[in-house]
Motif scaffolding. Structure first.
Motif, PDB file in Angstrom:
ATOM      1  N   ASP A  97       7.626  -5.947   1.139  1.00 48.42           N
ATOM      2  CA  ASP A  97       8.877  -5.199   1.141  1.00 48.42           C
ATOM      3  C   ASP A  97       8.861  -4.122   0.058  1.00 48.42           C
ATOM      4  N   ASN A  98       8.325  -4.452  -1.118  1.00 51.53           N
ATOM      5  CA  ASN A  98       8.204  -3.444  -2.171  1.00 51.53           C
ATOM      6  C   ASN A  98       7.286  -2.310  -1.745  1.00 51.53           C
ATOM      7  N   ALA A  99       6.153  -2.673  -1.101  1.00 54.40           N
ATOM      8  CA  ALA A  99       5.212  -1.645  -0.663  1.00 54.40           C
ATOM      9  C   ALA A  99       5.831  -0.736   0.389  1.00 54.40           C
ATOM     10  N   VAL A 100       6.625  -1.310   1.313  1.00 54.11           N
ATOM     11  CA  VAL A 100       7.275  -0.499   2.345  1.00 54.11           C
ATOM     12  C   VAL A 100       8.373   0.361   1.748  1.00 54.11           C
ATOM     13  N   LYS A 101       9.091  -0.209   0.748  1.00 57.61           N
ATOM     14  CA  LYS A 101      10.239   0.489   0.172  1.00 57.61           C
ATOM     15  C   LYS A 101       9.815   1.676  -0.687  1.00 57.61           C
ATOM     16  N   TYR A 102       8.733   1.497  -1.459  1.00 54.68           N
ATOM     17  CA  TYR A 102       8.351   2.520  -2.430  1.00 54.68           C
ATOM     18  C   TYR A 102       7.166   3.380  -1.980  1.00 54.68           C
ATOM     19  N   ALA A 103       6.612   3.094  -0.809  1.00 55.24           N
ATOM     20  CA  ALA A 103       5.456   3.871  -0.349  1.00 55.24           C
ATOM     21  C   ALA A 103       5.463   3.891   1.171  1.00 55.24           C
ATOM     22  N   GLU A 104       4.386   4.373   1.746  1.00 56.08           N
ATOM     23  CA  GLU A 104       4.238   4.438   3.196  1.00 56.08           C
ATOM     24  C   GLU A 104       2.914   3.814   3.608  1.00 56.08           C
ATOM     25  N   ASN A 105       2.942   3.231   4.828  1.00 59.22           N
ATOM     26  CA  ASN A 105       1.740   2.665   5.444  1.00 59.22           C
ATOM     27  C   ASN A 105       0.993   1.711   4.497  1.00 59.22           C
ATOM     28  N   PRO A 106       1.637   0.638   4.074  1.00 60.33           N
ATOM     29  CA  PRO A 106       0.948  -0.326   3.191  1.00 60.33           C
ATOM     30  C   PRO A 106      -0.139  -1.082   3.943  1.00 60.33           C
ATOM     31  N   GLU A 107      -1.019  -1.709   3.195  1.00 59.53           N
ATOM     32  CA  GLU A 107      -2.123  -2.474   3.767  1.00 59.53           C
ATOM     33  C   GLU A 107      -2.160  -3.870   3.136  1.00 59.53           C
ATOM     34  N   ILE A 108      -2.533  -4.836   3.946  1.00 56.84           N
ATOM     35  CA  ILE A 108      -2.748  -6.211   3.475  1.00 56.84           C
ATOM     36  C   ILE A 108      -4.181  -6.601   3.806  1.00 56.84           C
ATOM     37  N   GLU A 109      -4.865  -7.133   2.816  1.00 58.36           N
ATOM     38  CA  GLU A 109      -6.254  -7.541   3.006  1.00 58.36           C
ATOM     39  C   GLU A 109      -6.435  -8.957   2.482  1.00 58.36           C
ATOM     40  N   LEU A 110      -7.086  -9.795   3.290  1.00 59.38           N
ATOM     41  CA  LEU A 110      -7.348 -11.192   2.932  1.00 59.38           C
ATOM     42  C   LEU A 110      -8.853 -11.406   2.859  1.00 59.38           C
ATOM     43  N   PHE A 111      -9.333 -11.941   1.725  1.00 62.28           N
ATOM     44  CA  PHE A 111     -10.759 -12.229   1.565  1.00 62.28           C
ATOM     45  C   PHE A 111     -10.925 -13.329   0.524  1.00 62.28           C
TER      46      PHE A 111
ATOM     47  N   ASP B  43      -2.355  -3.899 -10.102  1.00 62.47           N
ATOM     48  CA  ASP B  43      -3.494  -3.081 -10.484  1.00 62.47           C
ATOM     49  C   ASP B  43      -3.358  -1.704  -9.840  1.00 62.47           C
ATOM     50  N   GLU B  44      -4.116  -0.757 -10.378  1.00 61.70           N
ATOM     51  CA  GLU B  44      -4.082   0.607  -9.849  1.00 61.70           C
ATOM     52  C   GLU B  44      -5.049   0.732  -8.688  1.00 61.70           C
ATOM     53  N   ARG B  45      -4.606   1.401  -7.644  1.00 60.39           N
ATOM     54  CA  ARG B  45      -5.459   1.620  -6.477  1.00 60.39           C
ATOM     55  C   ARG B  45      -6.249   2.908  -6.648  1.00 60.39           C
ATOM     56  N   VAL B  46      -7.496   2.857  -6.261  1.00 58.59           N
ATOM     57  CA  VAL B  46      -8.344   4.048  -6.352  1.00 58.59           C
ATOM     58  C   VAL B  46      -7.778   5.133  -5.444  1.00 58.59           C
ATOM     59  N   GLY B  47      -7.577   6.306  -5.998  1.00 55.03           N
ATOM     60  CA  GLY B  47      -6.998   7.402  -5.240  1.00 55.03           C
ATOM     61  C   GLY B  47      -5.493   7.486  -5.361  1.00 55.03           C
ATOM     62  N   GLY B  48      -4.888   6.573  -6.116  1.00 58.92           N
ATOM     63  CA  GLY B  48      -3.437   6.597  -6.302  1.00 58.92           C
ATOM     64  C   GLY B  48      -2.759   5.477  -5.543  1.00 58.92           C
ATOM     65  N   GLY B  49      -1.776   4.907  -6.160  1.00 63.87           N
ATOM     66  CA  GLY B  49      -1.056   3.819  -5.526  1.00 63.87           C
ATOM     67  C   GLY B  49      -1.143   2.548  -6.353  1.00 63.87           C
ATOM     68  N   LEU B  50      -0.655   1.466  -5.748  1.00 62.95           N
ATOM     69  CA  LEU B  50      -0.569   0.193  -6.446  1.00 62.95           C
ATOM     70  C   LEU B  50      -1.172  -0.908  -5.593  1.00 62.95           C
ATOM     71  N   ILE B  51      -1.793  -1.891  -6.259  1.00 65.71           N
ATOM     72  CA  ILE B  51      -2.322  -3.075  -5.594  1.00 65.71           C
ATOM     73  C   ILE B  51      -1.670  -4.293  -6.222  1.00 65.71           C
ATOM     74  N   ALA B  52      -1.015  -5.108  -5.405  1.00 67.90           N
ATOM     75  CA  ALA B  52      -0.492  -6.405  -5.842  1.00 67.90           C
ATOM     76  C   ALA B  52      -1.476  -7.465  -5.369  1.00 67.90           C
ATOM     77  N   ARG B  53      -2.206  -8.057  -6.304  1.00 68.34           N
ATOM     78  CA  ARG B  53      -3.297  -8.976  -5.966  1.00 68.34           C
ATOM     79  C   ARG B  53      -2.864 -10.416  -6.249  1.00 68.34           C
ATOM     80  N   VAL B  54      -2.905 -11.247  -5.233  1.00 69.37           N
ATOM     81  CA  VAL B  54      -2.546 -12.667  -5.334  1.00 69.37           C
ATOM     82  C   VAL B  54      -3.812 -13.498  -5.171  1.00 69.37           C
ATOM     83  N   SER B  55      -4.081 -14.380  -6.128  1.00 70.69           N
ATOM     84  CA  SER B  55      -5.231 -15.288  -6.064  1.00 70.69           C
ATOM     85  C   SER B  55      -4.712 -16.711  -6.001  1.00 70.69           C
ATOM     86  N   LEU B  56      -5.155 -17.448  -4.977  1.00 63.53           N
ATOM     87  CA  LEU B  56      -4.738 -18.837  -4.780  1.00 63.53           C
ATOM     88  C   LEU B  56      -5.973 -19.721  -4.666  1.00 63.53           C
TER      89      LEU B  56
END
Length: 400
Positions: free
Chosen positions: A300-314, A379-392
């Motif tokens: 929701d934060n990514a959609v509210k403050y930016a456009e076209n967010p991405e989610i990656e699971l690895f 964390d900062e995203r390469v090229g601009g933006g934000l990364i919210a990283r969750v480790s479980l």
């Protein structure tokens, strides 16, 4: 030191190896016939290192030296041995029963003392090491247990009373810590009960005000009033959700990829463009509702403050990692940690949505992630933006 000094054999003492050799050699010579004594003396000289015996003529009037009682009590009758001090050597002379004179030169042989000293010193060293190790373990084990309990202390479970063991100082600290745990647990329980009562009391007048607003004519005033009521209710729910974020919930093993897909679909149905990159299915242990709320807040934060967010699971280093990234204005590095605290919002100069919400979304997400034994970092995203990283923590299970 007293044992070592008392154990040193004096000349002529039964423990003195030289004295025993002299008694045996002189007894053998005295028992042999005069013609065999030269051969016996040669054999003794050849087979006893540091021992020199010679047959010679001596004057019985020579009395220089001492007559050890040890010799006199063990030599045959009529045999006399006199010990003289000759520096590094023990020089002895004497007479056999028939008057034959003998001269003996023996090097100082006291290996018994050296061996005994080494054994004693070794025993003392080993004893000191063993007892020092025992003392160190006896002292550090209670401290280690104390540190582990302190490290695992939290408000999400019933506090475990630490056994009072170890030195008196450690036992005092343990008793104080146990009392502190009980007091904190009681205060946390009282806080929860108080907040539950406050939420109940607040929701009742909000509901009444909402019902009364329905009787107002449709217009700008009614819309503003309903919007204010929605914000008030959202604030109450957000506070309660944050306070419950660290509470112990029912944990099950779940597939993280399957949990994230409905979250993405929910935002897609609302018109947001969300890219979901699923590399593999990873299992974790957690509460589905709480994790759904945490990832929904991040997206929701990514959609509210930016456009076209991405989610990656690895997977990385044995953990399940979920990254929610965007191409928005990002957050300065010196403000990222503060943004994870409750009621912290972005600067109004950097984003048009900074005044929206109550600054609880990231705080709720972090509380839920930490309650599951994980970690949330920005964390900062390469090229601009934000990364919210969750480790479980990842769970390895067998599947059919």
């Amino acid at each position: 030191m007293a044992i070592l000094l008392l154990s040193e054999p004096a000349p002529g003492d039964p423990r003195d190896q030289d004295a025993a050799v002299v008694v045996a050699a002189v007894t053998a010579l005295d028992a042999a016939s005069p013609k065999d004594r030269l051969a016996i003396a040669a054999a003794l000289n050849a087979n006893l290192p540091g021992f020199r015996l010679a047959l010679t003529e001596l004057d019985r009037a020579i009395q220089t030296g001492t007559r050890p009682a040890y010799f006199q009590s063990r030599l045959p009758e009529g045999v006399t041995i006199i010990v003289a001090d000759a520096g590094d050597q023990k020089k002895s002379f004497g007479f056999l029963h028939d008057g034959q004179g003998i001269v003996l030169d023996t090097l100082p042989l006291t290996p018994g003392f050296d061996r005994f000293a080494l054994v004693t010193i070794g025993f003392v060293a080993i004893s000191l090491f063993v007892f020092s190790l025992w003392a160190a373990i006896s002292l550090t084990r209670p401290l280690t247990n104390f540190a582990n309990v302190v490290e695992g202390f939290g408000l999400d479970s019933v506090p475990a009373q630490l056994p009072e063991a170890g030195p008196e100082e450690v036992r005092k600290a343990t008793r104080a810590f146990n009392r502190m745990q009980r007091r904190i647990a009681e205060m946390a329980a009282q806080r929860t009960r108080m907040l539950a009562a406050v939420s109940h009391d607040l929701r009742t007048p909000i509901t009444r005000m909402r019902l009364r607003a329905e009787y107002l004519e449709t217009g700008d005033t009614k819309a503003k009033l309903v919007r204010d009521l929605d914000q008030m209710e959202a604030m109450v729910c957000g506070c309660l959700t944050y306070l419950r974020g660290g509470a112990q919930q029912e944990m099950v093993v779940l597939d993280l990829a399957s949990l994230l897909q409905p979250v993405v679909d929910q935002f897609t149905d609302l018109g947001s463009i969300v890219r979901y990159n699923e590399r593999s299915h990873i299992s974790v242990r957690g509460n589905p509702d709480d994790l759904d709320r945490a990832f929904s807040n991040l997206l929701d934060n990514a959609v509210k403050y930016a456009e076209n967010p991405e989610i990656e699971l690895f997977e990385r280093d044995g953990d399940a990692v979920v990254e929610v990234s965007d191409r928005g204005p990002g957050i300065p590095s010196d403000q990222r940690e503060a943004m994870l605290e409750p009621f912290e919002r972005g600067c109004a100069d950097t984003t048009a949505h900074a005044e929206e919400g109550f600054g609880l979304g990231l705080a709720i997400a972090r509380a839920i992630v930490e309650a599951h034994g994980g970690r949330l970092v920005l964390d900062e995203r390469v090229g601009g933006g934000l990364i919210a990283r969750v480790s479980l923590p990842k769970i390895d299970i067998e599947t059919r």
